[in-house]
Scaffold this active site. Structure first.
Site, PDB file in Angstrom:
ATOM      1  N   SER A  22     -77.939  14.363  35.934  1.00 51.26           N
ATOM      2  CA  SER A  22     -76.700  13.536  36.351  1.00 51.26           C
ATOM      3  C   SER A  22     -75.798  14.658  35.588  1.00 51.26           C
ATOM      4  O   SER A  22     -75.885  15.468  34.930  1.00 51.26           O
ATOM      5  CB  SER A  22     -76.538  12.301  35.418  1.00 51.26           C
ATOM      6  N   TYR A  43     -77.292   6.902  28.052  1.00 47.65           N
ATOM      7  CA  TYR A  43     -77.465   7.431  29.171  1.00 47.65           C
ATOM      8  C   TYR A  43     -77.264   8.792  29.198  1.00 47.65           C
ATOM      9  O   TYR A  43     -77.946   9.644  29.547  1.00 47.65           O
ATOM     10  CB  TYR A  43     -76.677   6.662  30.232  1.00 47.65           C
TER      11      TYR A  43
HETATM   12  P1  NAI Z   1     -80.822   2.391  41.041  1.00 46.50           P
HETATM   13  O1  NAI Z   1     -80.787   1.417  39.970  1.00 46.50           O
HETATM   14  O2  NAI Z   1     -80.568   1.786  42.471  1.00 46.50           O
HETATM   15  O3  NAI Z   1     -82.091   3.081  40.979  1.00 46.50           O
HETATM   16  C1  NAI Z   1     -82.840   3.375  40.063  1.00 46.50           C
HETATM   17  C2  NAI Z   1     -84.431   3.055  40.469  1.00 46.50           C
HETATM   18  O4  NAI Z   1     -85.228   3.157  39.109  1.00 46.50           O
HETATM   19  C3  NAI Z   1     -84.683   1.720  40.917  1.00 46.50           C
HETATM   20  O5  NAI Z   1     -85.290   1.556  42.004  1.00 46.50           O
HETATM   21  C4  NAI Z   1     -85.392   1.210  39.549  1.00 46.50           C
HETATM   22  O6  NAI Z   1     -86.082  -0.181  39.901  1.00 46.50           O
HETATM   23  C5  NAI Z   1     -86.360   2.331  39.220  1.00 46.50           C
HETATM   24  N1  NAI Z   1     -86.631   1.991  37.844  1.00 46.50           N
HETATM   25  C6  NAI Z   1     -85.969   1.597  36.664  1.00 46.50           C
HETATM   26  N2  NAI Z   1     -86.933   1.617  35.774  1.00 46.50           N
HETATM   27  C7  NAI Z   1     -87.921   2.057  36.023  1.00 46.50           C
HETATM   28  C8  NAI Z   1     -89.421   1.919  35.672  1.00 46.50           C
HETATM   29  N3  NAI Z   1     -89.606   1.664  34.268  1.00 46.50           N
HETATM   30  N4  NAI Z   1     -90.411   2.214  36.345  1.00 46.50           N
HETATM   31  C9  NAI Z   1     -90.347   2.396  37.719  1.00 46.50           C
HETATM   32  N5  NAI Z   1     -89.166   2.441  38.379  1.00 46.50           N
HETATM   33  C10 NAI Z   1     -88.085   1.973  37.532  1.00 46.50           C
HETATM   34  O7  NAI Z   1     -79.677   3.654  40.784  1.00 46.50           O
HETATM   35  P2  NAI Z   1     -79.571   5.039  41.427  1.00 46.50           P
HETATM   36  O8  NAI Z   1     -78.177   5.371  41.311  1.00 46.50           O
HETATM   37  O9  NAI Z   1     -80.137   4.991  42.799  1.00 46.50           O
HETATM   38  O10 NAI Z   1     -80.330   5.978  40.286  1.00 46.50           O
HETATM   39  C11 NAI Z   1     -81.455   6.802  40.553  1.00 46.50           C
HETATM   40  C12 NAI Z   1     -81.427   8.028  39.754  1.00 46.50           C
HETATM   41  O11 NAI Z   1     -80.294   8.744  39.870  1.00 46.50           O
HETATM   42  C13 NAI Z   1     -81.163   7.633  38.395  1.00 46.50           C
HETATM   43  O12 NAI Z   1     -82.008   8.537  37.454  1.00 46.50           O
HETATM   44  C14 NAI Z   1     -79.860   7.657  37.774  1.00 46.50           C
HETATM   45  O13 NAI Z   1     -79.631   8.034  36.544  1.00 46.50           O
HETATM   46  C15 NAI Z   1     -79.636   8.980  38.782  1.00 46.50           C
HETATM   47  N6  NAI Z   1     -78.027   9.233  39.034  1.00 46.50           N
HETATM   48  C16 NAI Z   1     -77.364   8.332  39.579  1.00 46.50           C
HETATM   49  C17 NAI Z   1     -76.066   8.493  40.035  1.00 46.50           C
HETATM   50  C18 NAI Z   1     -75.358   7.472  40.922  1.00 46.50           C
HETATM   51  O14 NAI Z   1     -74.024   7.869  40.831  1.00 46.50           O
HETATM   52  N7  NAI Z   1     -75.750   6.589  41.425  1.00 46.50           N
HETATM   53  C19 NAI Z   1     -75.478   9.736  39.505  1.00 46.50           C
HETATM   54  C20 NAI Z   1     -76.384  10.844  38.800  1.00 46.50           C
HETATM   55  C21 NAI Z   1     -77.608  10.452  38.557  1.00 46.50           C
END
Ligand code: NAI
Length: 256
Positions: free
Chosen positions: A150, A163
């Site tokens: 990120s 985070y």
């Molecule tokens: P999201 O909350 O929709 O997706 C995160 C996913 O990780 C979810 O499907 C969740 O169930 C899964 N997850 C969480 N804990 C878990 C575990 N213990 N085992 C298996 N799966 C698990 O959020 P998003 O935005 O799609 O995030 C995806 C990645 O992108 C994350 O690493 C986040 O930090 C990163 N990110 C997101 C940004 C944004 O603006 N949306 C910006 C920069 C990075």
């Protein structure tokens, strides 16, 4: 394939595993990799959502395995990788996407929240990477590991100490693992996205504080999930053999 991407990378013959594909960016990554011909292991904790995505991708002609995964559980990781390889073949591409966040000032957040963020975002990424890399190294064919860090890896963000700290760790881990596995042809890179609307941050981005935050960005907007397609395909493609240890910032200038 119904997915619409502007990029023409060909991933036929590749086997990809994406963590956390039940929502947001992970779901998009799985769709994009499948659309480009990769066989894809979609993984996560919510079985029903995995089955829905599997059905959708298979209807589009993709080869998909839906496998339960909790990245905080070492045994779950080992089982998941084993099942994915049994169903689809050796993994060439790993996308370490699963991640969580917790909001609150450093003096207030319960230490359990801090631990969950670290266990998921740092320990989980490490365990996944090395489980998959062991096979890549043993087979001697290398592979592509894409970590989702990120801009929080380098930019302090209000009330997001756990985070930001976790993403800084992912950034360093990316470089460290890239160095360690370079001679095995295992490339390790990270995408550092700016804010993109997903379930993780929708609440914040729609709040007055979130809107104020967006107003400071040079283009006064946040991204959509498709805005990472190019970075993902670049780093997932075996043709990018000369790219490793890179932290690719994809943020629309948000961190400038
Ligand atoms: P999201 O909350 O929709 O997706 C995160 C996913 O990780 C979810 O499907 C969740 O169930 C899964 N997850 C969480 N804990 C878990 C575990 N213990 N085992 C298996 N799966 C698990 O959020 P998003 O935005 O799609 O995030 C995806 C990645 O992108 C994350 O690493 C986040 O930090 C990163 N990110 C997101 C940004 C944004 O603006 N949306 C910006 C920069 C990075």
């Amino acid at each position: 394939m119904t997915i619409d991407t502007d990029f023409d990378t060909d991933l036929s013959g590749q086997v990809a595993l994406v963590t956390g594909t039940t929502s947001g960016l992970g779901k998009r990554f799985a769709r994009v990799l499948a659309a480009k011909g990769a066989k894809v292991a979609i993984t996560g904790r919510r079985a029903e959502r995995l089955e829905e995505l599997k059905k959708e991708l298979e209807e589009d002609g993709a080869t998909v395995a839906a496998i339960a995964l909790d990245v905080t559980d070492e045994q779950s990781i080992a089982d998941c990788v084993k099942k994915a390889e049994a169903q689809l073949g050796p993994i060439n591409i790993l996308v370490n996407n699963a991640g969580v966040s917790t909001e609150g000032f450093a003096v207030d957040i319960p230490i359990e929240d801090f631990d969950i963020v670290m266990n998921t975002n740092v320990r989980g990424v490490f365990l996944m990477a090395r489980e998959v890399a062991r096979g890549m190294i043993e087979r001697g064919e290398g592979g592509q590991i894409v970590n989702v860090a990120s801009i929080a890896a380098t930019e302090p963000l209000p009330a997001l100490t756990a985070y930001c700290t976790s993403k800084a760790a992912v950034a360093m881990m990316t470089r460290q693992l890239a160095r360690e596995w370079a001679r095995h042809g295992v490339n390790v890179n990270a995408i550092c996205p700016g804010f993109i609307v997903t379930e993780l941050n929708q609440h914040f981005l729609e709040s007055p504080a979130g809107q104020k935050h967006i107003a400071h960005y040079p283009k006064r907007r946040v991204g959509e999930e498709r805005d990472l397609d190019g970075a993902l395909l670049l780093l997932a493609s075996p043709k990018s053999r000369f790219i490793t240890g890179t932290l690719l910032v994809v943020d629309d200038g948000q961190s400038l």
